[in-house]
Scaffold this active site. Structure first.
Site: not given
Length: 524
Positions: A158-159, A237
């Site tokens: 989710g960055g 991620s």
């Protein structure tokens, strides 16, 4: 719409195969009350597999509110009975300023119905947000299989600004039930709450959240049927980047017996310098009327702790690059986050690392929904500099540390997870298959079901024996060697098996690839 940040939204098929393991442990009943350091936890049968015990919303840290906002997490202890029937709060996000795509934008983006559902509904679950959000969830099936099972602890992406363990695609019931493992996920603080940037106080507290969750798992998971000596930490991620940061920060005592890095390493999001993070911190504090670098640091921090959370998050700078990438993320302190990872030694544990064939497929689809089209050359360069080259560098670092290492590249494209005509094997597509939740967006094809079982088997085989399991999995996975055909192409042609390629087929341009330069050129 975010460009380089990660809003991971995915799904995976629920194959109701016959159980592989029949060893019975009659003293455990589904959902039984389990004693932990957080109290007596009452579970229930998982909705998608009634033989799996599901425990949701277990507190592992004291609520990080008031004087604990921006501070290192403190362990939660309790003796009460807790009804673990619902997810705990998700950590706060910046209030959305996005608009709903118009029919014209939807048509122009080439997004599929599946893609639209994933990006607008499943990827944005209807959850309660609140600062009291440090909770974890467990899925286990102790009444059969190994007496103490391998444990897989997942960190969502989710960055560093978004995400939650309550996302439907991360439900661990199918994977736990089918593969005889214990699945755990948890929340960690986001944006300025997790990565404050305050130069006069503790930084990178989200990474400390993650460590505290791992300590809780180590200390309590045996009572859920898990083996505390076989914990695999894995993420995707920003979750994979967190896992990688973690492997360096706690290299002497990682708790984890192995790590899996899916589309993320320390190179995915270059850490901020202390000066860059301090600038973001003071820009936000000034916008809130709390002062600047000349203000007494104690007075400023107290003011920031008393600001209402939505107002706090809304004050984060949103100009130039900050409108695309959050200015709050990992900050170099050379204790938890290092300035030069090539000079650091990671934990001495096995590593499985890789990336997807077209990570950019997610981001270009998201951006197209807002009406912006960028050239293929930019997306290709982003794939190379942001994912392919960092995966290779991390695999090489693991080899230098003499750790058993495997490297993969994911290629699968299936109808019920295909987000657009240009999506390809997009950023996060493998998670749908891995967790067994593609039923959220449609039925599997026959070949997809076969590949799903192969993928799930590979990940759980690694978890059960990180050093040796993959060496004999199916036809055997070769240890990574950059000079030989040892790159494992998963789902190549949507097939099952180890299709091998030379890493240089994808890495040959890495000498000239720079994510920082790419970002600078785009915003120059």
């Amino acid at each position: 719409m975010k460009f380089f940040t990660v809003v991971t939204t995915l799904s995976l098929p629920l194959a109701l195969a016959a159980p592989r393991f029949q060893h019975k442990q009659s003293n455990f009943t589904v959902g039984q009350v389990v004693e932990t350091s957080s109290g007596f936890i009452a579970g229930h049968a998982a909705a998608i597999d009634c033989e799996v015990s599901e425990y949701l919303g277990i507190p592992f840290a004291q609520p990080p509110v008031g004087g604990l906002r921006f501070a290192a997490p403190l362990k939660y202890t309790g003796t009460s009975r807790l009804n673990a029937s619902t997810f705990g709060n998700s950590c706060p996000l910046r209030p959305s300023s996005g608009t709903t795509p118009t029919p014209g934008e939807i048509a122009a983006s080439n997004i599929t119905e599946v893609g639209l559902e994933l990006l607008t509904t499943i990827g944005s679950p209807d959850v309660v947000h609140g600062e009291d959000c440090l909770y974890l969830n467990i899925w286990s099936k102790p009444q059969s299989g190994e007496p103490l099972k391998a444990v897989m602890v997942f960190i969502y992406g989710g960055g560093f600004t978004g995400g939650t363990s309550a996302t439907p695609i991360f439900n661990g019931a199918a994977l736990a039930g089918q593969e005889d493992v214990v699945i755990v996920n948890f929340n960690y603080r986001l944006s300025i709450l997790g990565w404050p940037g305050n130069p006069t106080a503790q930084n990178n507290v989200a990474l400390l959240d993650q460590r505290l969750a791992m300590e809780w798992v180590r200390d309590n998971i045996a009572n859920f049927g898990g083996d505390p000596t076989r914990i695999t930490l894995f993420g995707q991620s920003a979750g994979a980047a967190s896992t990688d940061f973690y492997s360096y920060a706690w290299s002497p005592d990682p708790i984890a017996a192995g790590i899996i890095l899916e589309s993320g390493t320390t190179g995915l999001y270059p850490a901020n310098s202390e000066n860059v993070s301090a600038t973001a911190w003071y820009s936000t504090s000034m916008a809130l009327g709390c002062g600047d670098a000349s203000t007494n640091s104690t007075t400023l921090l107290e003011c920031m702790r008393n600001v209402e959370v939505d107002s706090l998050l809304s004050a984060i700078p949103q100009t130039a690059l900050s409108a695309i990438m959050s200015p709050f993320g990992p900050t170099v302190d050379n204790t938890l986050i290092f300035s030069n990872y090539s000079q650091q030694t990671p934990a001495s544990i096995p590593v499985l690392a890789g990336n997807n064939d077209y990570e950019s497929g997610l981001f270009r689809t998201q951006l197209a929904l807002s009406g912006e089209i960028l050239p293929d050359s930019l997306w290709d360069a982003y794939d190379l500099a942001g994912f392919t080259c960092p995966a290779g560098s991390r695999a090489n670092a693991s080899l230098i540390a003499k750790n058993p290492t495997w490297r993969y590249r994911y290629f699968g494209v299936f109808p019920n997870i295909n987000i657009s005509s240009e999506g390809g094997a997009w950023h996060g597509a493998e998670l749908q298959l891995l967790f067994g939740t593609t039923y959220l967006t449609g039925n599997n094809t026959v070949e997809e079901t076969a590949f799903q079982k192969y993928l799930q088997g590979a990940w759980t085989t690694f978890a059960k024996d990180p050093a040796n399991g993959l060496r004999t999995y199916e036809e055997g996975w070769p240890l990574y060697n950059p000079a030989e055909k040892t790159l494992i192409r998963l789902g190549y042609g949507n097939g099952v098996g180890t299709n091998l390629a030379s890493p240089m087929l994808y890495d040959s341009a890495c000498a000239n690839a720079s994510l920082s330069a790419l970002i600078a050129s785009y915003f120059g």
